[in-house]
Each structure stands twice: as structure tokens, then as C-alpha cells.
Motif scaffolding. Structure first.
Motif, PDB file in Angstrom:
ATOM      1  N   ASP A  39       0.859  -1.183   0.000  1.00 38.79           N
ATOM      2  CA  ASP A  39       0.000   0.000   0.000  1.00 38.79           C
ATOM      3  C   ASP A  39       0.896   1.233   0.000  1.00 38.79           C
ATOM      4  O   ASP A  39       1.680   1.434   0.929  1.00 38.79           O
ATOM      5  N   MET A  40       0.807   2.038  -1.042  1.00 41.59           N
ATOM      6  CA  MET A  40       1.625   3.249  -1.097  1.00 41.59           C
ATOM      7  C   MET A  40       1.143   4.219  -0.014  1.00 41.59           C
ATOM      8  O   MET A  40      -0.053   4.374   0.194  1.00 41.59           O
ATOM      9  N   ASN A  41       2.061   4.873   0.660  1.00 40.41           N
ATOM     10  CA  ASN A  41       1.689   5.799   1.731  1.00 40.41           C
ATOM     11  C   ASN A  41       1.307   7.161   1.168  1.00 40.41           C
ATOM     12  O   ASN A  41       2.046   7.729   0.365  1.00 40.41           O
ATOM     13  N   ASP A 134      -3.245   2.577  -5.675  1.00 42.82           N
ATOM     14  CA  ASP A 134      -2.051   2.530  -4.815  1.00 42.82           C
ATOM     15  C   ASP A 134      -1.958   1.254  -3.978  1.00 42.82           C
ATOM     16  O   ASP A 134      -1.221   1.223  -3.002  1.00 42.82           O
TER      17      ASP A 134
END
Ligand SMILES: [Mg+2]
Length: 432
Positions: A39-41, A134
């Protein structure tokens, strides 16, 4: 469940888990190191900070509309530290921090970054699935199903995203027995974490979190659980199947297995959906406005369905409200690809919708897809006629550009629902 029940602004799961899976792999006992969740922040905010270094270190919010009633769809780490969350209105964000910089979202830019991240993942494994712009999930192969190899893979992907895509981009990686636990693991350490949850640690893991930390548990569900004596994730985990069935009906069974590490959320073939979603502009935040935008989304989705050669065997519709619970419904239908069938099914389902004052977001998708090329044409003449009309309209779109002609009902929303939706499952144009 997931996004749709959690809150109106957590869109990422719209296409991940809108309905109960048809098949669950309950025959296979849960095993460790099956799934890696990435999961991209603060994705959109981090991309903006990546391309505009002067924004780094500043509280920024991304919104499709930058006016006061616009809704923040991504907040930078710095903004989150000030309590500004995704889903907050721009004016509320300003109240929390007067100088917050609000940036109009740039979906095309985020899509470019999404594609680059996807390339990185692809360079490590073909066994991945895109869950949203994302979020990615990787099914680990037997060689990777151990602590050392899974950790190494997770770390290598993180490093490569940083070196090849952007040095300001971080992601949280979770590794676990199923998607649910891998995602939950990833959420334990943000930003930039790599967390592993193993079956032997489940009691400890559930003891360390609160009910609301569980993906998919919203206020209403939490209330229901507490009312039934389930006060903590550990209670939830330790509740037996008959009890969860009573408390949560059908989904009780899913929860029972999910919490124990069985994979109930991976339904690879039925996961294929064609859909569109849209955050409503202020002028469309009424039942009539929402319906009008929905008609346009249906029009787009149906034309994509035909373009990709699919027939839909199921329809899903969701509406979120600023001041009421979300409406979501799905139904099985006999396979179709024409706009008329799509529209009438959605509007039939909408009869059950309690219209709270201000709809904020609408979404439609078609699921249970089959190839139209291997299916006989419909024996019902009116459906066949509708399909032909739809195809003729697609041809005009192809020749003159999408949106050149519209059914009259779409007219009010003609200029809304542009490519403004920077979240949800990426659209088909990213397929190779
Ligand atoms: Mg994210």
C-alpha cells in the motif's frame, strides 16, 4: 465490505470486495507467508511532493475540487499529523491548519506513477493483482513462502520503488496468511513499514489492536459486535462460527474464516469488474444530480464492457452520503452488454435506496464477466436490439470521440464525471 462499509471516502476497496465471494478456499488450511500486500503511503500527496520538491515536509491536501466543500482525497504525512484525514472537507482542513496547501488532484499524473510502480512489481513476480491505484497484492510462490524469502522480496520491492520510481515514495508492506491479515499487517506500521503476521501470533496480534482498526469494521458493525458481547478483536477472533452467524448473518461465516487466516477475499476470476466511480461536484449533490451522474457512468461502463468484449452477469451500485450510511447493492443478471439493460438494472436496485440529504459519491460496476465472443447473441429480440443500438453509439464514439453523443438523460451530467477520479481500481487503459 471493506471500503464501502468502512467509510464513504475509503474508496480503495470498492472493486476489491463489493460482494461476497463465490468461492472460498476453505479446504486449504491456512498457511503462513501466502500473501504480500503493498500500500503506497499518502500516495497522491507523495506524488505531488515527489514532482514538486518545495512541497516536501509541508502539510498538503489533494482534492478534486479545491473549494471549501471539496473533499480531501489524500493528505500528506505532515497533514495527517495535524489530524487532517482523507475524507475531510477542505474547509475543515483549513480550520485544523489554516495554511494547509490544497492541490487539485491530477489523476493522469498519479496513473503514470501507478504504472511505474506496477512495472517494478512485475519485475519481481507475475503473481500480482492491482487492487486500486495505490494497492497491490502478491500471491507468494512456494519459494517465497518463508520468513527470509518473503521479507527479502518485500524489502527489495520497497527499495526498487524508491530507486526507480521516486525517492520520496514510500509504501507499507504486510505479509500474512491471507489478504486480510497481510493488509492488516501492513497497516501496523505506516509509513514505510514491513510487517509480518504469522498464524502463531494471531492472539497476540488481535490483542494489540482495537475493533475499529480492523479493515471493514465501521461504527455500525462495531456497535453490533459490542452489543453481542464482542468487545475486542480478540473476542471477535475467539467467537465460534454459530455465534458469528447469529451476530453477522452470512458475513459471520466469512469473518470467522478470514480472522483465522483462510483466504476468503481472493476470487481471481469473479474479481474482474468493469466500473466507474465519481465524487459528486457540489451541483450534483442531490438525488437527481447523483442519478444523472450515475447514468453517465453507466453509459461509460457499458461502452467499455462492449469494447473489451464482455458480457456482464452481475451489477453493483453504491452511493455514499455526507450525512448517512452508504447504499450499496449488487445483483446477478442474465448476461448483457447493452446500456439499456445496465441502466434499468441499476435504477431498479436504486428503488431500495434511502436518499439522505447529500450524496457525495457514486459508483457502478459490472461483474461476473464472460466473453461476449463465445456467447450466443441474446434470444430476446429487445435485448439484441438494445445491444445493436449501443454498438452503433460506440461506433460514433470511436469515430468522433467518447461523449460525442449521449442519451438525453445523461445530458445534465455531460461535463461531470470527467477523468477526475483518481482512485478506485485503475481503468482498463492500463492493461497491456
Ligand atoms: Mg495508500
Amino acid at each position: 465490505m471493506f471500503g464501502l462499509i468502512t467509510n464513504s471516502f475509503d474508496f480503495n476497496y470498492t472493486h476489491f470486495y463489493p460482494f461476497n465471494p463465490i468461492t472460498m478456499s476453505l479446504t486449504a488450511k491456512p498457511k503462513d507467508f501466502q500473501t504480500l500486500f503493498l500500500d503506497m503511503n499518502s500516495f497522491f500527496a507523495s506524488v505531488e511532493q515527489q514532482v514538486q520538491p518545495t512541497l516536501r515536509g509541508l502539510p498538503i491536501g489533494i482534492a478534486p475540487y479545491v473549494g471549501g466543500t471539496g473533499c480531501i482525497i489524500a493528505a500528506s504525512r505532515e497533514a495527517k499529523n495535524l489530524g487532517i484525514k482523507c475524507g475531510c472537507l477542505v474547509k475543515e482542513a483549513r480550520r485544523l491548519y489554516h495554511d494547509i496547501k490544497i492541490i487539485e488532484s491530477r489523476p493522469a499524473l498519479y496513473m503514470i506513477y501507478h504504472k511505474e510502480i506496477r512495472k517494478v512489481i512485475e519485475s519481481f513476480t507475475p503473481h500480482y493483482q492491482v487492487l486500486s491505484i495505490d494497492e497491490f497484492v502478491i500471491n507468494l510462490t512456494s519459494y517465497e513462502q518463508n520468513l527470509a524469502a518473503a521479507t527479502k522480496l518485500g524489502q527489495a520491492i520497497k527499495d526498487k520503488i524508491r530507486s526507480d520510481v521516486g525517492d520520496f515514495l514510500t509504501c507499507s508492506v504486510g505479509i500474512g496468511p491471507n489478504r486480510f491479515l497481510a493488509k492488516m499487517a501492513g497497516e501496523r506500521k505506516k509509513p514505510d513499514g514491513l510487517t509480518i503476521v504469522e498464524l502463531k501470533d494471531l492472539e497476540e496480534f488481535y490483542s494489540s489492536i482495537k475493533l475499529r482498526d480492523i479493515t471493514g469494521i465501521n461504527h455500525a458493525l462495531e456497535f453490533r459486535l459490542i452489543k453481542s458481547g464482542i468487545n475486542s478483536p480478540l473476542d471477535f477472533f475467539q467467537s465460534d462460527l454459530p455465534k458469528l452467524r447469529v451476530v453477522l448473518n452470512h458475513s459471520g461465516r466469512l469473518w470467522h474464516y478470514r480472522l483465522r487466516g483462510y483466504e476468503v477475499d481472493d476470487y481471481a476470476t469473479s474479481a474482474k469488474t468493469v466500473g466507474h466511480s465519481h465524487v459528486l461536484a457540489p451541483e450534483h449533490r442531490s438525488p437527481a444530480g447523483a442519478k444523472s451522474v450515475l447514468r453517465k457512468l453507466i453509459y461509460k461502463a457499458a461502452s467499455r464492457l462492449r469494447g473489451d468484449g464482455f458480457l456482464a452477469g452481475g451489477i453493483f451500485v453504491a452511493i455514499s452520503f455526507y450525512n448517512g450510511p452508504s447504499f450499496k447493492k449488487s445483483r446477478r443478471v442474465s448476461p448483457f452488454s447493452d446500456t439499456h439493460s445496465f441502466t434499468s438494472n441499476v435504477f431498479e436496485m436504486l428503488k431500495d435506496c434511502s436518499w439522505y440529504c447529500s450524496p457525495s459519491y457514486v459508483s457502478v460496476s459490472a461483474f461476473n464477466l464472460s466473453s461476449s465472443r463465445t456467447t450466443q447473441i441474446s434470444i430476446l429480440p429487445e435485448i439484441e436490439k438494445s445491444r445493436k443500438i449501443s454498438e452503433a453509439m460506440d461506433k460514433i464514439d470511436d469515430d468522433f470521440g467518447v461523449g460525442f453523443i449521449h442519451p438525453a438523460s445523461v445530458f445534465a451530467a455531460r461535463d461531470s464525471a470527467p477523468d477526475r477520479i483518481p482512485f478506485g481500481k485503475p481503468r482498463y487503459n492500463i492493461r497491456h
